[in-house]
Scaffold this motif. Structure first.
Motif, PDB file in Angstrom:
ATOM      1  N   ASP A 116      16.536  37.499  44.977  1.00 32.13           N
ATOM      2  CA  ASP A 116      15.500  37.727  45.731  1.00 32.13           C
ATOM      3  C   ASP A 116      14.670  38.768  46.110  1.00 32.13           C
ATOM      4  OD1 ASP A 116      15.897  34.994  46.329  1.00 32.13           O
ATOM      5  OD2 ASP A 116      16.649  35.151  48.432  1.00 32.13           O
ATOM      6  N   LEU A 117      13.490  39.020  46.621  1.00 34.10           N
ATOM      7  CA  LEU A 117      12.882  39.915  46.915  1.00 34.10           C
ATOM      8  C   LEU A 117      13.515  41.228  47.701  1.00 34.10           C
ATOM      9  CD1 LEU A 117      10.058  41.590  47.172  1.00 34.10           C
ATOM     10  CD2 LEU A 117       9.626  40.448  49.182  1.00 34.10           C
ATOM     11  N   GLY A 118      14.140  40.833  48.631  1.00 31.82           N
ATOM     12  CA  GLY A 118      15.170  42.020  49.268  1.00 31.82           C
ATOM     13  C   GLY A 118      16.166  42.594  48.572  1.00 31.82           C
ATOM     14  N   THR A 119      16.811  41.681  47.725  1.00 26.42           N
ATOM     15  CA  THR A 119      17.713  42.584  46.603  1.00 26.42           C
ATOM     16  C   THR A 119      17.043  43.261  45.739  1.00 26.42           C
ATOM     17  OG1 THR A 119      19.313  40.513  46.953  1.00 26.42           O
ATOM     18  CG2 THR A 119      19.404  41.900  44.949  1.00 26.42           C
ATOM     19  N   ILE A 120      16.089  43.044  45.215  1.00 24.01           N
ATOM     20  CA  ILE A 120      15.188  43.752  44.107  1.00 24.01           C
ATOM     21  C   ILE A 120      14.726  45.022  44.744  1.00 24.01           C
ATOM     22  CG2 ILE A 120      13.323  43.914  42.480  1.00 24.01           C
ATOM     23  CD1 ILE A 120      13.658  40.981  42.284  1.00 24.01           C
ATOM     24  N   VAL A 121      14.222  44.923  46.161  1.00 22.19           N
ATOM     25  CA  VAL A 121      13.741  46.228  46.716  1.00 22.19           C
ATOM     26  C   VAL A 121      14.942  47.237  47.019  1.00 22.19           C
ATOM     27  CG1 VAL A 121      12.916  47.030  49.018  1.00 22.19           C
ATOM     28  CG2 VAL A 121      11.687  45.231  47.920  1.00 22.19           C
ATOM     29  N   THR A 122      15.905  46.585  47.399  1.00 19.88           N
ATOM     30  CA  THR A 122      17.251  47.208  47.556  1.00 19.88           C
ATOM     31  C   THR A 122      17.814  48.222  46.326  1.00 19.88           C
ATOM     32  OG1 THR A 122      17.977  46.037  49.409  1.00 19.88           O
ATOM     33  CG2 THR A 122      19.546  47.264  48.345  1.00 19.88           C
ATOM     34  N   GLU A 123      17.554  47.410  45.335  1.00 17.75           N
ATOM     35  CA  GLU A 123      18.176  47.920  43.787  1.00 17.75           C
ATOM     36  C   GLU A 123      17.193  49.033  43.667  1.00 17.75           C
ATOM     37  OE1 GLU A 123      20.479  43.958  42.204  1.00 17.75           O
ATOM     38  OE2 GLU A 123      18.208  44.700  41.351  1.00 17.75           O
ATOM     39  N   THR A 124      15.939  48.920  44.006  1.00 14.99           N
ATOM     40  CA  THR A 124      14.899  49.929  43.545  1.00 14.99           C
ATOM     41  C   THR A 124      15.201  51.322  44.064  1.00 14.99           C
ATOM     42  OG1 THR A 124      13.493  47.995  42.930  1.00 14.99           O
ATOM     43  CG2 THR A 124      12.497  50.398  43.284  1.00 14.99           C
ATOM     44  N   GLY A 125      15.409  51.311  45.491  1.00 19.18           N
ATOM     45  CA  GLY A 125      16.039  52.487  46.228  1.00 19.18           C
ATOM     46  C   GLY A 125      14.629  52.922  47.107  1.00 19.18           C
ATOM     47  N   PRO A 126      14.825  54.225  47.548  1.00 19.71           N
ATOM     48  CA  PRO A 126      13.746  54.440  48.286  1.00 19.71           C
ATOM     49  C   PRO A 126      12.619  55.185  47.726  1.00 19.71           C
ATOM     50  CG  PRO A 126      15.982  55.859  48.923  1.00 19.71           C
ATOM     51  CD  PRO A 126      16.186  54.951  47.496  1.00 19.71           C
TER      52      PRO A 126
END
Length: 273
Positions: free
Chosen positions: A193-203
């Motif tokens: 999901d989107l949230g997982t990909i955003v988290t993996e991308t980092g700050p």
């Protein structure tokens, strides 16, 4: 001091102050996809990915054999993933009377329950004739299209914009990339999901172009190797979506200003100025 000079000085000061006041009172244009013009371009790009057209396909309905049953409407709502049921229910509520889609509410609920219990999302039992009924109703009753817009905003646009603000993504292109991901992958925290990909991308750390490139690289990886093997072939077919968004980054089209044109899967699209 010469009275005429005093008068000229006073007029000049007044003009400057008036200009400052009008500048302060001027409305600040909305940023990103909060700007309706930017949102129009973003939705045209996503529609080109989903429908091979920049027009939103409110009346479209078909069976894609992708494990999600019937796909219908402007955002590809599906019978196997709950959101098509939500649209039909919203339409029923707006209409307030029996509608041409009323007889499909019960089968859609049954499919929804079945999927929640681990059943087959591609099952369309009880949905015979749905595609024709949907298309006809969309063209004749604007309330169905209003229901589509409302559910799209509730499920996708607003959650994605909230996610973008939390991540610090402010450009129209960055928000487009997140919106397209949210529509295809979902806006939750599942493995793809989107949230997982955003988290993996980092700050983001103040470098949105660099962050966006990393985000799209992570999305590409999820499309190439999705968490659920049975969806692998379908998801790999979406890799050109990432290619197109990466070309926008290369071209520095972060404001999505019109006119804008792009290529997706070998086909040319554009939004005029």
């Amino acid at each position: 001091m010469n009275p005429r000079l005093l008068l000229a000085l006073a007029l000049a000061i007044g003009t400057v102050l008036a200009g400052c006041g009008s500048h302060e009172a001027a409305a600040v244009p909305p940023a990103g996809l909060d700007d309706p013009a930017h949102r129009r371009v973003a939705e045209a790009v996503i529609s080109s990915f989903e429908n091979s057209s920049t027009d939103l396909p409110y009346a479209a309905a078909q069976r894609l054999d992708d494990g999600r049953g019937i796909t219908a409407g402007r955002a590809g709502f599906t019978s196997g993933t709950h959101d098509l049921l939500l649209v039909v229910q919203r339409y029923e509520a707006l209409a307030g009377t029996s509608t041409p889609l009323h007889r499909y509410v019960r089968p859609l609920r049954a499919i929804d329950t079945q999927v929640a219990d681990g059943g087959d999302g591609d099952d369309t039992t009880g949905l015979g004739g749905f595609e024709a009924a949907w298309a006809s109703t969309s063209r004749s009753d604007p309330r169905l299209n209003q229901a589509q817009d409302a559910v799209y905003d509730d499920l996708y646009f607003r959650p994605v914009m909230d996610q973008a603000r939390r991540a610090g993504v402010t450009t129209a292109l960055g928000q487009l990339a997140l919106l397209d991901t949210g529509i295809q992958h979902g806006t939750g925290t599942g493995p793809d999901d989107l949230g997982t990909i955003v988290t993996e991308t980092g700050p983001l750390a103040g470098d949105e172009p660099g962050w966006l490139r990393r985000f799209l690289e992570n999305r590409r990886r999820h499309l190439e190797h999705p968490a659920y093997a049975e969806t692998a072939e379908v998801w790999r077919e979406s890799l050109p979506r990432v290619d197109t968004l990466e070309r926008f980054v290369d071209q520095q089209r972060f404001d999505l200003a019109t006119p804008v044109d792009w290529t997706f899967a070998g086909q040319r699209f554009s939004v005029p100025g």
